[in-house]
Design an enzyme around this catalytic site. Structure first.
Site, mmCIF file in Angstrom:
data_model
loop_
_atom_site.group_PDB
_atom_site.id
_atom_site.type_symbol
_atom_site.label_atom_id
_atom_site.label_comp_id
_atom_site.label_asym_id
_atom_site.label_seq_id
_atom_site.Cartn_x
_atom_site.Cartn_y
_atom_site.Cartn_z
ATOM 1 N N CYS A 117 74.756 7.297 34.058
ATOM 2 C CA CYS A 117 73.297 7.369 33.973
ATOM 3 C C CYS A 117 72.565 7.136 35.344
ATOM 4 O O CYS A 117 73.063 6.734 36.120
ATOM 5 C CB CYS A 117 72.600 6.712 32.947
ATOM 6 N N ALA A 121 72.913 3.567 36.632
ATOM 7 C CA ALA A 121 74.449 3.173 37.222
ATOM 8 C C ALA A 121 74.230 3.959 38.595
ATOM 9 O O ALA A 121 74.934 3.159 39.648
ATOM 10 C CB ALA A 121 75.440 4.042 36.118
ATOM 11 N N ARG A 140 82.652 -2.284 39.856
ATOM 12 C CA ARG A 140 82.966 -1.168 40.840
ATOM 13 C C ARG A 140 83.825 -1.402 41.919
ATOM 14 O O ARG A 140 84.037 -0.711 43.137
ATOM 15 C CB ARG A 140 81.577 -0.484 41.357
ATOM 16 N N HIS A 172 70.755 7.756 42.579
ATOM 17 C CA HIS A 172 71.014 7.642 44.194
ATOM 18 C C HIS A 172 69.777 8.134 44.962
ATOM 19 O O HIS A 172 69.340 7.283 45.574
ATOM 20 C CB HIS A 172 72.133 8.800 44.541
HETATM 21 S S1 SF4 Z 1 73.423 2.454 30.590
HETATM 22 FE FE1 SF4 Z 1 71.043 1.635 30.324
HETATM 23 S S2 SF4 Z 1 69.939 2.463 31.741
HETATM 24 FE FE2 SF4 Z 1 71.950 3.602 31.256
HETATM 25 S S3 SF4 Z 1 71.531 5.284 29.885
HETATM 26 FE FE3 SF4 Z 1 72.174 3.499 28.985
HETATM 27 S S4 SF4 Z 1 70.266 2.507 28.518
HETATM 28 FE FE4 SF4 Z 1 69.757 3.764 29.854
#
Ligand code: SF4
Ligand code: SF4
Lengths: 458, 551
Positions: free
Chosen positions: B71, B74, B105, B204
């Site tokens: 996502c 991330a 990471r 990004h």
């Molecule tokens: S990890 Fe967190 S920010 Fe990413 S999609 Fe899930 S809830 Fe949303």
């Protein structure tokens, strides 16, 4: 120093969580769902959560962890995720052909307020759920509870969706093993088998998250509890649930839905808790405890009595989940170790009292942090050092900085293997735990001994 | 005993009809989905035909397909800002997002001294609870920032929003402004909720915008060094940036800042004093390079330190840019010193790896760059694709004018950047730029992955688990490269799998020494006997020849 900014002085901190000793609900739900045979977990939300949960579980087990996601974008976040979930259900049944899709929500879909059963009905009405296939669900908003809550919720969903009572009891006992490793589930099943008890164990991730290398990948391996077995849980004689938090809700649901009486025990970690488990199993099933089990118990006790000098009076700091910590603390206290700092990010209303009771004769003040984090644990250790750390891989940073040995236990263990294959429950699991503890304590003694007192025989 | 049977020689791209493969990949999926996936699965064309085919990329992930994408959060917190050691990164949201992006990471960092800041080992979260979702989390965020400040007195604090934050409408930016004022340190926020955009890629962009707006340009002091560059899109996984730094230093080139491997806040603040931006990962960082060029007059070039030849080429390109005989000579000396050893190993390893076949499905530039390393030991890349790249990363920047801006990309802010009235300083005169270009030097250019891949190779964007399994079945590659989520499913199929996000705890793989590490690692993987033990003796030859059993 790796954690160079952690001060010894403990100041008031109300909001900021630093180095958490917990994570979020869906990962627990995903793990539990992997314990159903032919089931694909599905994360209803944006795809990041699913990616994170799969990655973390994969790193912990070094095994394939498959799950799908509704991949919300901004539009779905505004208008709701119905279209996404219906499409996902269609794609999953068409392409991957599981028997069950186990949906859990995420913070996002919870905040929006998506109604999963309603969406599932829509999918059904649209003909997207083939006959004989199931979509089950649990709500897992991560702003409530933790990974343990999610695990407990998905386990309960197995009861809510599948358990049936035919009115006639059959000769079997349900065991809800709790949030433990595949190896532990296998061991619990083995103990019951050795005792001649017919059981349904759910969830059951053994054979799913500790699979052999066969040169052939199957998305749905032979392991996991079958839907049929889950249905039959309503007709069992009784349920033995291990771990209040992780297994309690499912056990109680089964009691109220199908009138299957339950006993909720501690996780069978260590001598006494395993004694209670074996004894309960014996009484409930009306069988004798065979020699195999007595021998295992005797061996565990043998290690305890023979090596007692190395355990006695050693201070321990622990972090993990309440179900585990309660059993583990009792085990450590039973061999005269002193657990003095205990932290969990998961709130359990009885935890504090249980730990106080278990540690009442420990001749040292005991710190209990609930909810607490690893930052707090580290500060406590700086103020009152310990001989041993027990907890997940994130504790290795404290271990290195403070030069204290660590026994890895709990979730996640990202840097060692073994937990998938070798249990820590039961008498044999107790033996393994003690071996691990002795290994690090004696290695430490060897490392630190003066040359003249370097021991050959220990 | 019978010798272990060799697997029958599996198929290469010469013997497989790519059209048929494509049909196989699409055969089982619902029609509507197949139509969409068909655009994202293309058969590469190169050679006489100058145009590589168009590929569908940076489009929505199909729900339920089993994607490997992550996502926006991330991409923003995990990828771009995560590797910076001295900013306190607070995740504003429920606990999970922060927890999972904690140290996972492998971005290495090396604070200058024992007293210098290093927060990378920490995870900070506001750990939102239900009441915050109902009543809003701004107050909590404010307190969290204050507590972080009281405990650590950092130079800067940044806030990362997760999915629920956007929905409940917390104004993280105004909280950041307010706390910046109050604490007198830099506090800035990112609206990087996971649902924005279609993958990490959106994150990004958001990170680039934020760091450019709030940090780049805060420190005008021009520090030492004759040839001063920024290294963009290098995250120091497994120590890659350390190896690149070693080489650049040997060449006498000063790295003003790295975005963002082994980076610090002060380096970002000072980045605009460099004279050249060099881009490793085009996908994740080109925005900052573009904005620095517009605002401060720093040109950018694409370089690549993965692969010994690519590394040498990149060093020469940097030297060529500075047009300085001394530097050009120094770079040649370094290459002459480093390359023979690398070539020796490549040659030795090639003897065992020549002709073997790799597949790469990873990242937004890695699937391209690692092909260089494979080629150097005689291995072929038969299929490749990215998780979160855009069309320009596949087909080259020449497609940029033709990219469609869809609703998802429109959600990500494009900053309007102008030349800084005081600080804009063209690093080269227009004539010099033109002359260099006419000599074949290419500024702000990237050809993408596809022109460098063989004809009839398959290029697949956002590959699904199903497609991965089919490819493995059909081609039986000698090695498969992707991320952690694919790792063990691939290995369970009996095929070695190399992670190119985390390197499986290995690395560095960049630079000259990194190339040697990579050759040896791949040699280990594709030639190991451990994959040949799968069948037990009784499975190899189940026939019973004699009976010893006592009946
Ligand atoms: S990890 Fe967190 S920010 Fe990413 S999609 Fe899930 S809830 Fe949303
Ligand atoms: S805390 Fe919520 S948003 Fe974050 S990873 Fe967990 S479910 Fe997703």
């Amino acid at each position: 120093m790796l954690l160079r900014h952690t001060p010894k002085e403990i100041t008031d901190r109300k909001i900021l969580t630093i180095n958490p000793a917990k994570t979020c609900q869906p990962i627990g739900a995903m793990y539990a769902a992997l314990g159903i045979h032919n089931c694909l977990p599905h994360s209803h939300g944006s795809q990041g959560c699913c990616a994170y949960h799969r990655s973390t579980l994969t790193r912990h087990y070094k095994e394939p962890v498959m799950a799908a996601t509704s991949s919300f974008t901004e539009g779905a976040s505004v208008f709701g995720g119905q279209a996404n979930l219906v499409q996902a259900i269609d794609n999953i049944f068409t392409i991957y052909e599981p028997d069950v899709i186990a949906v859990h929500t995420t913070c996002l879909s919870e905040t929006i307020g998506d109604d999963i059963p309603q969406i599932a009905r829509k999918a059904e009405a649209d003909g997207k759920i083939p006959p004989g296939k199931y979509v089950i669900h649990v709500n897992t908003p991560s702003y409530v509870g933790t990974h343990v809550t999610g695990f407990a919720g998905m386990t309960k969903a197995m009861v809510d969706y599948f358990a049936e009572s035919a009115g006639k009891k059959i000769n079997q006992i349900n065991i809800i093993p709790g949030y433990v490793e595949p190896s532990d589930m296998e061991e619990i099943r083995r103990i019951a088998e050795v005792m001649g008890v017919r059981t349904v164990l759910f969830p059951d991730t053994s054979g799913v998250l500790n699979r052999p290398q066969t040169g052939k990948y199957d998305m749905f391996p032979p392991g996991g509890v079958t839907v049929e077995a889950l249905k039959s849980t309503g007709n069992s004689q009784a349920t033995i649930a291990l771990g209040q938090l992780a297994s309690g809700p499912a056990a109680r649901a089964l009691d109220s839905k199908c009138k299957v009486p339950c006993e909720i025990l501690d996780l069978p970690i260590g001598l006494k808790a395993t004694d209670r488990f074996v004894d309960t199993l014996r009484r409930t099933a009306g069988t004798d405890v065979p020699d195999t089990i007595n021998i295992e118990r005797g061996r565990l006790l043998d290690i305890i009595t023979d090596m007692h000098q190395y355990f006695y009076g050693k201070k321990v700091a622990l972090a993990g989940d309440p179900d585990q910590l309660i059993a583990l603390t009792e085990f450590l206290v039973s061999i005269d170790m002193w657990p003095i700092h205990i932290v969990s990010g998961t709130v359990d209303k009885d935890f504090q009292a249980r730990i106080k009771e278990i540690t009442q004769y420990v001749p040292h003040p005991v710190n209990v942090g609930i909810p607490g984090d690893l930052f707090l644990l580290h500060q406590w250790i700086k103020n009152e050092p310990v001989d041993l750390l027990v907890g997940n891989t994130y504790m290795k940073y404290i271990s290195r900085d403070e030069d204290i040995p660590l026994v890895r236990f709990g979730f996640p263990v990202l840097d060692r293997i073994g937990h998938g294959y070798f249990p820590t429950v039961g008498y044999r699991g107790g033996m393994r735990l003690l071996e691990k503890i002795l290994d690090v304590l004696l290695d430490r003694q060897d490392r630190d001994a003066k040359e003249e007192s370097f021991e050959l025989v220990m | 005993m019978k010798a272990v049977k060799e697997e029958p020689n599996a198929l290469g791209i010469e013997t497989v009809d790519p059209d048929e493969v494509k049909q196989t990949l699409l055969a089982k999926v619902p029609t509507k989905v197949a139509r969409k996936r068909a655009k994202q699965i293309v058969i590469n064309k190169t050679g006489e035909d100058p145009e590589v085919p168009e590929i569908g990329a940076n489009t929505r992930t199909i729900p339920g397909i089993i994607t490997q994408r992550g996502c926006t959060y991330a991409g923003c917190k995990g990828v771009i800002l995560g590797p910076t050691r001295d900013i306190v990164n607070i995740t504003h949201g429920p606990i999970g997002c922060g927890f999972y992006s904690w140290l996972t990471r492998r971005n290495q960092t090396r604070p200058a001294g024992p007293d210098d800041y290093n927060f990378m080992t920490y995870c900070f979260s506001t750990d939102m609870q239900e009441s915050d979702i109902v009543f809003g989390g701004e107050k909590k965020l404010r307190t969290a920032i204050q507590e972080a400040y009281d405990l650590f007195k950092p130079k800067a604090i940044s806030i990362f929003s997760t999915c629920p934050v956007g929905l409940i409408g917390d104004d993280v930016h105004s909280v950041a402004r307010e706390m910046k004022e109050k604490l007198g340190i830099n506090v800035f926020a990112f609206s990087c909720e996971g649902y924005k955009g279609v993958s990490q890629s959106a994150g990004h962009h958001i990170a680039n915008n934020g760091i450019f707006t709030h940090v780049v340009g805060l420190d005008d002091a021009v520090k030492g060094g004759k040839y001063r560059i920024n290294l963009l899109g290098e995250y120091n996984i497994g120590g890659d940036a350390f190896e690149i730094d070693r080489i650049l230093e040997d060449c006498g080139i000063t790295v003003v800042s790295t975005f963002s491997g082994n980076s610090s806040y002060d380096e970002f603040a000072n980045a605009h004093t460099a004279d050249l931006n060099t881009i490793m990962c085009h996908r994740s960082i080109n925005y900052v390079a573009e904005m620095m060029e517009t605002k401060f007059g720093i040109p950018w070039i694409k370089i690549n330190f993965l692969g010994a030849k690519a590394c040498a080429k990149s060093l020469r390109k940097i030297a060529r840019y500075f047009e300085d005989a001394e530097l050009i000579e120094r770079v040649e000396e370094v290459i002459a010193r480093e390359l023979p050893e690398v070539e020796k190993v490549a040659e030795e390893v090639s003897r065992r790896c020549e002709g073997k076949r790799a597949m790469l499905f990873v990242g937004g530039s890695r699937a391209h760059h690692y092909q260089e390393l494979f080629a150097e030991i005689g291995m072929k890349t038969i299929c490749a694709g990215y998780e979160f790249a855009h069309r320009d990363d596949y087909e080259g920047r020449k497609v940029l004018p033709f990219l469609k801006v869809d609703a998802d990309s429109r959600n990500i802010e494009e900053l309007e950047v102008h030349a800084d009235p005081e600080r804009y300083r063209p690093r080269k005169t227009a004539e010099d730029m033109e002359r260099l270009q006419s000599e074949g030097f290419r500024f702000k250019d990237y050809d993408g992955m596809m022109p460098e891949m063989m004809k009839n190779t398959l290029v697949i964007d956002d590959i699904s688990q199903h497609e991965t399994e089919k490819l493995l079945e059909i081609y039986k590659p000698d090695v498969f490269c992707a991320g952690i989520k694919e790792k063990f499913a691939v290995q369970k199929s009996g095929i070695p799998m190399k992670q190119l996000h985390s390197y499986d705890s290995g690395g560095p793989y960049a630079g000259f020494r990194g190339a040697v590490n990579f050759y040896r690692e791949i040699d280990r993987m594709v030639n190991s006997k451990v994959w040949k033990y799968i069948k037990a003796p009784w499975q190899e030859s189940p026939e019973l020849t004699a009976r010893y059993a006592c009946d």
